[in-house]
Design an enzyme around this catalytic site. Structure first.
Site, PDB file in Angstrom:
ATOM      1  CD  GLU A   6      45.124  57.025  45.018  1.00 35.26           C
ATOM      2  OE1 GLU A   6      44.172  56.207  45.013  1.00 35.26           O
ATOM      3  OE2 GLU A   6      46.038  56.810  45.912  1.00 35.26           O
ATOM      4  CB  CYS A  25      49.175  47.282  38.998  1.00 31.17           C
ATOM      5  SG  CYS A  25      49.319  48.030  37.408  1.00 31.17           S
TER       6      CYS A  25
END
Ligand code: SF4
Length: 353
Positions: free
Chosen positions: A98, A340
């Site tokens: 990704e 994150c």
């Protein structure tokens, strides 16, 4: 006939100097290699027709020896809560990974790229770590993540890249440095070296090597705990590369670069936001300027929680009391698992584009 060296090379995996050295039997010098980089990365085209100084014969020979494949965009998903967009890519061998498009203040974008499919390091607060490592990404697979975002709007240029997606960049060192060079090159993606950030959880020998090689990219150590025993529980790699040695390496890096020590800190309620952490940071980095980016943990499993405002406030005061400069960073796209620590090759939430 023996195999041609560099057969099936990918032109977007090369800097001009590496391309000029790839096929010693071909009349391909650095000037020509620069024009080829301009064509395949700067102009984002696959064909070499009309590249100045490239004969038809050489063009055919390069075409026969290279395979300039693209990544397939399997899913492109916008967050409903902020302007972050996540891309799920499939490589020609089927591997998934990704990238995240991050909006910057002026109409510009930064791209958070993956350097590996999955990750071997198993940090306990990170979903990518739970995937395990599938493989390292090739330089072109990293460059292509940025080009995909850049293709979306010339009115909104990509001016920053951060190696903070899937994987530990310093476990794929050569390919990451090569990709950064291609992204920075004036014939490549033309992104300023100081706008390219490499984030590591602390692969000590590679921090040393990176410092010795003098690269212009910003280095961030994702420290998250300054206390060795606690850090070893959160980041298993810390058992091999202890905090004290990492801090010394980062001090040397900052001195060599003439800048601050850049740290990242994933804040987890009740775990790493106490005064003990701030005191130890102050001790480890006494006399040097520190810039610590603090982000809230994002853990969809619910095991770790971000601190509330009061706890965060106390932590920030303790950092200030111990001479540690900090900024609070927002890690967006939580609903699409773009934040994150949540990249796990999934397509859920948000709006599919
Ligand atoms: S935080 Fe980074 S190094 Fe740790 S498991 Fe996740 S991707 Fe790997």
């Amino acid at each position: 006939m023996g195999a041609v060296p560099g057969a099936h090379a990918h032109l977007r995996s090369h800097t001009p100097s590496s391309l000029a050295a790839l096929w010693p039997d071909l009349p391909l010098d650095e000037t020509l290699a620069r024009r080829i980089l301009l064509r395949v990365v700067g102009e984002d085209r696959d064909d070499l027709a009309g590249v100045r100084g490239l004969s038809g014969r050489l063009e055919r020979e390069i075409a026969a020896r290279s395979r300039n494949r693209r990544l397939e965009v399997v899913d492109r998903r916008a967050s409903r809560i902020d302007p972050f967009v996540k891309y799920l890519f499939r490589a020609p061998d089927g591997q998934l990974f990704e990238a995240v498009r991050i909006p910057l203040e002026r109409p510009r974008w930064s791209v958070c790229v993956s350097s590996q499919a999955g990750c071997a390091l198993g940090c306990v607060f990170c979903e990518t770590g739970r995937l395990g490592l599938a493989r390292d990404l090739e330089p072109w697979e990293i460059v292509e993540q940025v080009l995909t975002v850049r293709r979306e709007g010339p009115e909104r240029p990509v001016t920053g890249v951060v190696f903070q997606g899937q994987g530990e960049p310093f476990q794929n060192y050569d390919n990451v440095i090569r990709a950064a060079e291609i992204l920075r090159h004036p014939c490549g993606a033309r992104i300023g070296g100081d706008r390219i950030t490499i984030s590591t959880v602390g692969v000590l020998p590679m921090i040393e090597r990176y410092t010795a090689e003098g690269h212009p990219y910003r280095l961030i150590l994702s420290l998250t705990s300054a206390l060795q025993e606690r850090r070893a529980q959160l980041v298993p790699l810390a058992r091999r590369h202890p905090v004290a040695a990492l801090a010394a390496a980062m001090r040397r890096h900052a001195k060599a670069r003439g800048g601050p020590v850049n740290l990242a800190w994933v804040m987890m309620a009740g775990i790493n936001t106490g005064a003990d952490e701030a005191r130890e940071l102050g001790r480890l980095f006494a006399g040097v300027k520190v810039r610590l980016s603090a982000i809230d943990v994002n853990d969809p499993t619910g095991r770790f929680h971000p601190p509330d405002d009061a706890e965060r406030g106390r932590f920030f005061s303790a950092l200030a009391d111990n001479g540690i400069g900090f900024v609070r960073r927002y890690s967006g796209g939580a609903d699409i698992h773009a934040a994150c620590g949540t990249l796990a090759s999934r397509t859920t939430g948000g709006v599919a584009l």
